[in-house]
Enzyme design. Structure first.
Site, PDB file in Angstrom:
ATOM      1  N   ASP A 166       0.832  -1.213   0.000  1.00  0.00           N
ATOM      2  CA  ASP A 166       0.000   0.000   0.000  1.00  0.00           C
ATOM      3  C   ASP A 166       0.866   1.262   0.000  1.00  0.00           C
ATOM      4  O   ASP A 166       1.983   1.259   0.509  1.00  0.00           O
ATOM      5  CB  ASP A 166      -0.920  -0.025   1.229  1.00  0.00           C
ATOM      6  CG  ASP A 166      -2.067   0.960   1.096  1.00  0.00           C
ATOM      7  OD1 ASP A 166      -2.385   1.365  -0.041  1.00  0.00           O
ATOM      8  OD2 ASP A 166      -2.644   1.337   2.135  1.00  0.00           O
ATOM      9  N   GLY A 167       0.313   2.336  -0.567  1.00  0.00           N
ATOM     10  CA  GLY A 167       0.960   3.646  -0.491  1.00  0.00           C
ATOM     11  C   GLY A 167       1.565   4.141  -1.795  1.00  0.00           C
ATOM     12  O   GLY A 167       2.235   5.176  -1.802  1.00  0.00           O
ATOM     13  N   ASN A 168       1.305   3.455  -2.894  1.00  0.00           N
ATOM     14  CA  ASN A 168       1.872   3.891  -4.183  1.00  0.00           C
ATOM     15  C   ASN A 168       1.414   5.302  -4.559  1.00  0.00           C
ATOM     16  O   ASN A 168       2.204   6.131  -5.009  1.00  0.00           O
ATOM     17  CB  ASN A 168       1.418   2.950  -5.316  1.00  0.00           C
ATOM     18  CG  ASN A 168       1.962   1.555  -5.162  1.00  0.00           C
ATOM     19  OD1 ASN A 168       2.808   1.318  -4.311  1.00  0.00           O
ATOM     20  ND2 ASN A 168       1.481   0.626  -5.977  1.00  0.00           N
ATOM     21  N   ARG A 191      -4.989  -1.502   8.845  1.00  0.00           N
ATOM     22  CA  ARG A 191      -6.206  -2.267   8.546  1.00  0.00           C
ATOM     23  C   ARG A 191      -5.870  -3.384   7.560  1.00  0.00           C
ATOM     24  O   ARG A 191      -4.799  -3.418   6.962  1.00  0.00           O
ATOM     25  CB  ARG A 191      -7.321  -1.363   8.018  1.00  0.00           C
ATOM     26  CG  ARG A 191      -6.979  -0.545   6.807  1.00  0.00           C
ATOM     27  CD  ARG A 191      -8.187   0.265   6.308  1.00  0.00           C
ATOM     28  NE  ARG A 191      -7.772   1.195   5.266  1.00  0.00           N
ATOM     29  CZ  ARG A 191      -7.471   2.471   5.474  1.00  0.00           C
ATOM     30  NH1 ARG A 191      -7.544   2.982   6.673  1.00  0.00           N
ATOM     31  NH2 ARG A 191      -7.084   3.247   4.470  1.00  0.00           N
ATOM     32  N   GLU A 244       1.086 -13.187  12.456  1.00  0.00           N
ATOM     33  CA  GLU A 244       1.661 -12.038  13.155  1.00  0.00           C
ATOM     34  C   GLU A 244       1.544 -10.847  12.213  1.00  0.00           C
ATOM     35  O   GLU A 244       1.890 -10.942  11.023  1.00  0.00           O
ATOM     36  CB  GLU A 244       3.144 -12.302  13.486  1.00  0.00           C
ATOM     37  CG  GLU A 244       3.367 -13.434  14.454  1.00  0.00           C
ATOM     38  CD  GLU A 244       2.735 -13.165  15.823  1.00  0.00           C
ATOM     39  OE1 GLU A 244       2.698 -12.007  16.258  1.00  0.00           O
ATOM     40  OE2 GLU A 244       2.257 -14.145  16.438  1.00  0.00           O
ATOM     41  N   ASN A 303     -10.917  -2.263  -5.490  1.00  0.00           N
ATOM     42  CA  ASN A 303     -10.112  -1.370  -6.335  1.00  0.00           C
ATOM     43  C   ASN A 303     -10.735  -1.150  -7.719  1.00  0.00           C
ATOM     44  O   ASN A 303     -10.385  -0.195  -8.413  1.00  0.00           O
ATOM     45  CB  ASN A 303      -8.671  -1.897  -6.485  1.00  0.00           C
ATOM     46  CG  ASN A 303      -7.835  -1.771  -5.226  1.00  0.00           C
ATOM     47  OD1 ASN A 303      -6.930  -2.581  -4.976  1.00  0.00           O
ATOM     48  ND2 ASN A 303      -8.103  -0.768  -4.396  1.00  0.00           N
ATOM     49  N   HIS A 348       2.525   3.444  -8.926  1.00  0.00           N
ATOM     50  CA  HIS A 348       2.313   2.020  -9.217  1.00  0.00           C
ATOM     51  C   HIS A 348       3.497   1.461 -10.019  1.00  0.00           C
ATOM     52  O   HIS A 348       3.987   0.368  -9.744  1.00  0.00           O
ATOM     53  CB  HIS A 348       1.017   1.808 -10.006  1.00  0.00           C
ATOM     54  CG  HIS A 348      -0.218   2.244  -9.253  1.00  0.00           C
ATOM     55  ND1 HIS A 348      -0.454   1.876  -7.949  1.00  0.00           N
ATOM     56  CD2 HIS A 348      -1.273   3.019  -9.630  1.00  0.00           C
ATOM     57  CE1 HIS A 348      -1.604   2.403  -7.555  1.00  0.00           C
ATOM     58  NE2 HIS A 348      -2.122   3.108  -8.545  1.00  0.00           N
ATOM     59  N   SER A 368      -7.543  -5.287  -5.270  1.00  0.00           N
ATOM     60  CA  SER A 368      -8.667  -5.831  -4.509  1.00  0.00           C
ATOM     61  C   SER A 368      -9.967  -5.718  -5.310  1.00  0.00           C
ATOM     62  O   SER A 368     -10.053  -4.944  -6.277  1.00  0.00           O
ATOM     63  CB  SER A 368      -8.821  -5.077  -3.184  1.00  0.00           C
ATOM     64  OG  SER A 368      -9.353  -3.788  -3.415  1.00  0.00           O
ATOM     65  N   ARG A 427     -12.051   2.389  -8.425  1.00  0.00           N
ATOM     66  CA  ARG A 427     -11.174   3.557  -8.631  1.00  0.00           C
ATOM     67  C   ARG A 427     -11.440   4.172  -9.998  1.00  0.00           C
ATOM     68  O   ARG A 427     -12.080   3.536 -10.864  1.00  0.00           O
ATOM     69  CB  ARG A 427      -9.714   3.112  -8.544  1.00  0.00           C
ATOM     70  CG  ARG A 427      -9.347   2.716  -7.133  1.00  0.00           C
ATOM     71  CD  ARG A 427      -7.861   2.569  -6.971  1.00  0.00           C
ATOM     72  NE  ARG A 427      -7.564   2.264  -5.579  1.00  0.00           N
ATOM     73  CZ  ARG A 427      -6.363   2.280  -5.049  1.00  0.00           C
ATOM     74  NH1 ARG A 427      -5.322   2.604  -5.799  1.00  0.00           N
ATOM     75  NH2 ARG A 427      -6.179   2.004  -3.785  1.00  0.00           N
TER      76      ARG A 427
END
Ligand code: IPE
Ligand code: IPE
Ligand code: MG
Length: 264
Positions: free
Chosen positions: A37-39, A211, A224, A85, A54, A82, A88
């Site tokens: 995440d975070g592109n 999340r 974990e 997605n 991306h 996802s 978008r």
């Protein structure tokens, strides 16, 4: 390359090496999953279009796959697109689909050279036909590789997967193949897209969001969780090493108490 870039690169490589040496190879997670995440934010931070983010994230995919395979991790699963997605802007969805196609074309040789098997989970029927065909061909072309399985979660969401499993189970029950009282954990696991892999032991999410975003809800029951503020395009080998070192410091109790665990 400037001298400063050379020095920074050298320092980074040395740091990565020293982190790698600290990892206990005997206690590696067998399956690592990553929510990449975070592109978009990474690109916007430098005044560029989200799509540039991306494109830049592909190098992080390479590094994650290479370092996981080098360490001896058997399964690496990457959340790439996802179900949600699809909502978008069309231009971004199209760019992501083109990037996927281009990346498969570019990386297939490296995957084979590194003995990595490609796999995909998700609603592949919803992908554009060219993507689906290329993806299935790449899966076929790498099917003999056995060093690591690299799974791309594409048009995937956990609720989609669970609904699909529930439908199949309903059919089995209606056909009399299975009785309601026989339904157990194993029955359900067999109907999930991950039926042939162990559950992820370590789940990493980049970009500072805490999340799960509809990812492997069943499979991460005892994973974990590791969150890093780094945006995905900045994720490098040393970041994977850090996550694994952190994982190795944890006590996994699975509902028991500390004293019951077999300590080395
Ligand atoms: C992850 O980065 C890639 C995909 C979800 C396809 P984002 O595109 O979500 O980037 P941010 O979270 O908006 O920064
Ligand atoms: C999760 O990222 C999906 C992928 C990494 C492919 P999102 O950016 O779509 O998640 P939210 O919307 O922030 O929860
Ligand atoms: Mg995001």
């Amino acid at each position: 390359m400037t001298w400063t870039e050379f020095k920074t690169g050298k320092a980074r490589a040395e740091n990565a090496m020293s982190l790698k040496e600290k990892i206990d190879i005997e206690r590696l997670p067998q399956h690592v999953a990553i929510i990449m995440d975070g592109n978009g934010r990474w690109a916007k931070k430098q005044g560029k279009h989200r799509i540039f983010g991306h494109q830049s994230g592909v190098q992080s995919v390479r590094e994650a796959a290479e370092s996981a395979a080098e360490l001896g991790i058997s399964y690496l699963t990457l959340y790439a697109f996802s179900t949600e997605n699809w909502n978008r802007p069309k231009i971004e969805v199209n760019a992501l689909m083109s990037l996927l196609l281009q990346t498969i074309n570019d990386e297939i040789v490296t995957l084979n050279k590194n003995n990595i098997r490609l796999n995909a989970i998700g609603d592949l029927q919803s992908l554009p036909k060219r993507n689906r065909d290329r993806l299935l061909k790449a899966i076929e072309e790498t099917s003999g590789n056995d060093r690591m399985t690299l799974t791309l979660a594409l048009s995937y969401s956990s609720r989609w997967e669970i609904i699909e499993a529930a439908r199949k189970l309903a059919v089995e029950i209606a056909n009399g193949q299975c009785k309601p009282e026989e339904v157990d954990q194993e029955c359900i696991e067999k109907l999930l897209t991950t039926y042939n892999m162990p559950d992820p032991e370590l789940l990493i999410r980049t970009s500072g969001e805490y999340r799960i975003s509809n990812f492997m809800l069943w499979q991460i029951a005892y994973a974990e969780l590791y969150f890093t503020p780094k945006f995905w395009p900045d994720f490098r080998k040393e970041d994977l090493y850090e996550a694994i070192l952190n994982f190795q410091c944890r006590e996994r109790r699975f509902g028991k108490i500390s004293e019951q665990l077999n300590k080395k």
